[in-house]
Design a protein around this motif. Structure first.
Motif, mmCIF file in Angstrom:
data_model
loop_
_atom_site.group_PDB
_atom_site.id
_atom_site.type_symbol
_atom_site.label_atom_id
_atom_site.label_comp_id
_atom_site.label_asym_id
_atom_site.label_seq_id
_atom_site.Cartn_x
_atom_site.Cartn_y
_atom_site.Cartn_z
ATOM 1 N N PHE A 1 6.927 -6.205 7.047
ATOM 2 C CA PHE A 1 6.852 -6.599 5.643
ATOM 3 C C PHE A 1 6.927 -5.346 4.769
ATOM 4 O O PHE A 1 6.444 -4.287 5.159
ATOM 5 C CB PHE A 1 5.541 -7.342 5.360
ATOM 6 N N SER B 1 6.057 -2.569 2.011
ATOM 7 C CA SER B 1 4.848 -2.031 1.402
ATOM 8 C C SER B 1 5.038 -1.941 -0.101
ATOM 9 O O SER B 1 6.100 -1.537 -0.577
ATOM 10 C CB SER B 1 4.540 -0.638 1.963
ATOM 11 N N GLN B 2 4.015 -2.326 -0.867
ATOM 12 C CA GLN B 2 4.094 -2.262 -2.326
ATOM 13 C C GLN B 2 3.699 -0.883 -2.850
ATOM 14 O O GLN B 2 3.910 -0.585 -4.024
ATOM 15 C CB GLN B 2 3.181 -3.323 -2.942
ATOM 16 N N TYR C 1 8.454 -0.011 5.178
ATOM 17 C CA TYR C 1 8.043 -1.306 5.696
ATOM 18 C C TYR C 1 6.865 -1.109 6.629
ATOM 19 O O TYR C 1 6.782 -0.110 7.348
ATOM 20 C CB TYR C 1 9.199 -1.980 6.445
ATOM 21 N N TYR D 1 3.450 -5.330 11.138
ATOM 22 C CA TYR D 1 2.279 -6.148 11.433
ATOM 23 C C TYR D 1 2.464 -6.740 12.837
ATOM 24 O O TYR D 1 2.967 -7.848 13.009
ATOM 25 C CB TYR D 1 2.106 -7.237 10.380
ATOM 26 N N GLU E 1 -1.199 -9.138 1.625
ATOM 27 C CA GLU E 1 -1.414 -7.694 1.677
ATOM 28 C C GLU E 1 -0.177 -6.956 1.181
ATOM 29 O O GLU E 1 -0.275 -5.940 0.478
ATOM 30 C CB GLU E 1 -1.745 -7.280 3.109
ATOM 31 N N SER E 2 0.982 -7.480 1.537
ATOM 32 C CA SER E 2 2.241 -6.854 1.132
ATOM 33 C C SER E 2 2.506 -7.035 -0.360
ATOM 34 O O SER E 2 2.874 -6.099 -1.068
ATOM 35 C CB SER E 2 3.395 -7.451 1.940
ATOM 36 N N ASN F 1 -1.055 -5.879 -2.503
ATOM 37 C CA ASN F 1 -1.720 -4.629 -2.122
ATOM 38 C C ASN F 1 -3.226 -4.858 -1.981
ATOM 39 O O ASN F 1 -4.052 -4.068 -2.427
ATOM 40 C CB ASN F 1 -1.444 -3.514 -3.142
ATOM 41 N N CYS G 1 -5.941 -8.004 3.600
ATOM 42 C CA CYS G 1 -5.624 -9.369 4.006
ATOM 43 C C CYS G 1 -6.870 -10.152 4.383
ATOM 44 O O CYS G 1 -7.039 -11.310 3.973
ATOM 45 C CB CYS G 1 -4.658 -9.342 5.187
#
Length: 253
Positions: free
Chosen positions: A13, A15-16, A21, A24, A212-213, A216, A219
């Motif tokens: 996924f 990352s912000q 990426y 996970y 989470e992605s 931010n 999770c």
């Protein structure tokens, strides 16, 4: 109270916070599941969206996630347009005990490919598999209405229950239509669970690790907060919402 989750992923996924990426892996996602206390879960692999990812390696990761689950994990095969073009018989689903198929409208606008979509639904019907169908404001549930009607034997999760009015109408009209409430506002969840003839088809889903992605946010904290919020707001039907409805969707005791 048993907590099940009808919408989980393993995979890569964005990352912000970084130009990268995040991976996970099954170990990471299962650690989240264990920390939150989720009992049973449906998952699919987002590794399939990486054009360079090897499908045999992906299958090994799916098997690993199933091993962690010890009978409480249910894998759904993510059908992409590329996979369909390479193998419209989906021979990969014979290699793993997949319980269903997943389609994402943003990966492929399946509604514009009726012959392909019918082929996919035919396979689901023949193999007695459920289907997860991503829906959102741009791809509302009602655009697929003829498929709910034609494939009444196939249980279909119109994931995310949005937009609410469209989701509600499809749930009301078709007994084979379910929804998980990942990213749905609490008020929408309360409303859907208040309708007697559809409350047995509303499922808890987190869409891990997407929160989470996208946000931010940790999770585990995000999902646990959602569970706590919903538990406080719903006056009745918690066992259906968190546990029984997903078992019904899977035709599993």
């Amino acid at each position: 109270m048993i907590i099940n989750d009808a919408h989980i992923h393993i995979g890569i996924f964005p990352s912000q916070t970084e130009q990268a990426y995040l991976d996970y892996s099954p170990e990471v996602i299962y650690s989240y599941i264990s920390n939150i206390g989720i009992k049973k879960y449906i998952f699919s692999s987002a590794y399939t969206l990486d054009a360079n990812f090897n499908e045999e390696v992906e299958n090994d990761l799916i098997r690993q996630m199933l091993y962690f689950g010890k009978g409480n994990a249910f894998a759904f095969y993510w059908v992409t347009q590329k996979k369909f073009l390479q193998d419209d018989k989906f021979s990969q689903i014979d290699k793993i005990d997949f319980k269903g198929l997943k389609l994402h409208s943003r990966e492929c606008e399946w509604i514009k490919h009726p012959k392909k979509l019918e082929r996919i639904m035919d396979i689901a019907k023949e193999r007695e598999m459920a289907v997860i169908l991503h829906c959102d404001d741009d791809y509302p549930p009602h655009i697929y209405e003829k498929y709910y009607q034609k494939y009444s034997e196939v249980k279909i999760n119109i994931a995310h229950a949005r937009p609410l009015e469209s989701a509600m109408k499809m749930l009301d009209r078709y007994d084979n239509v379910y929804t998980d409430i990942s990213f749905s506002p609490i008020e929408n969840i309360k409303f859907l669970m208040s309708i007697p003839n559809i409350s047995n088809r509303i499922m808890f889903g987190s869409d891990m690790p997407a929160p989470e992605s996208f946000f931010n946010d940790n999770c585990c904290s995000y999902v646990q907060h959602r569970i706590n919020q919903i538990s406080k707001e719903l006056s009745q039907g918690l066992d259906k919402f968190f546990h029984l409805n997903m078992m019904s969707f899977l035709n599993t005791p």
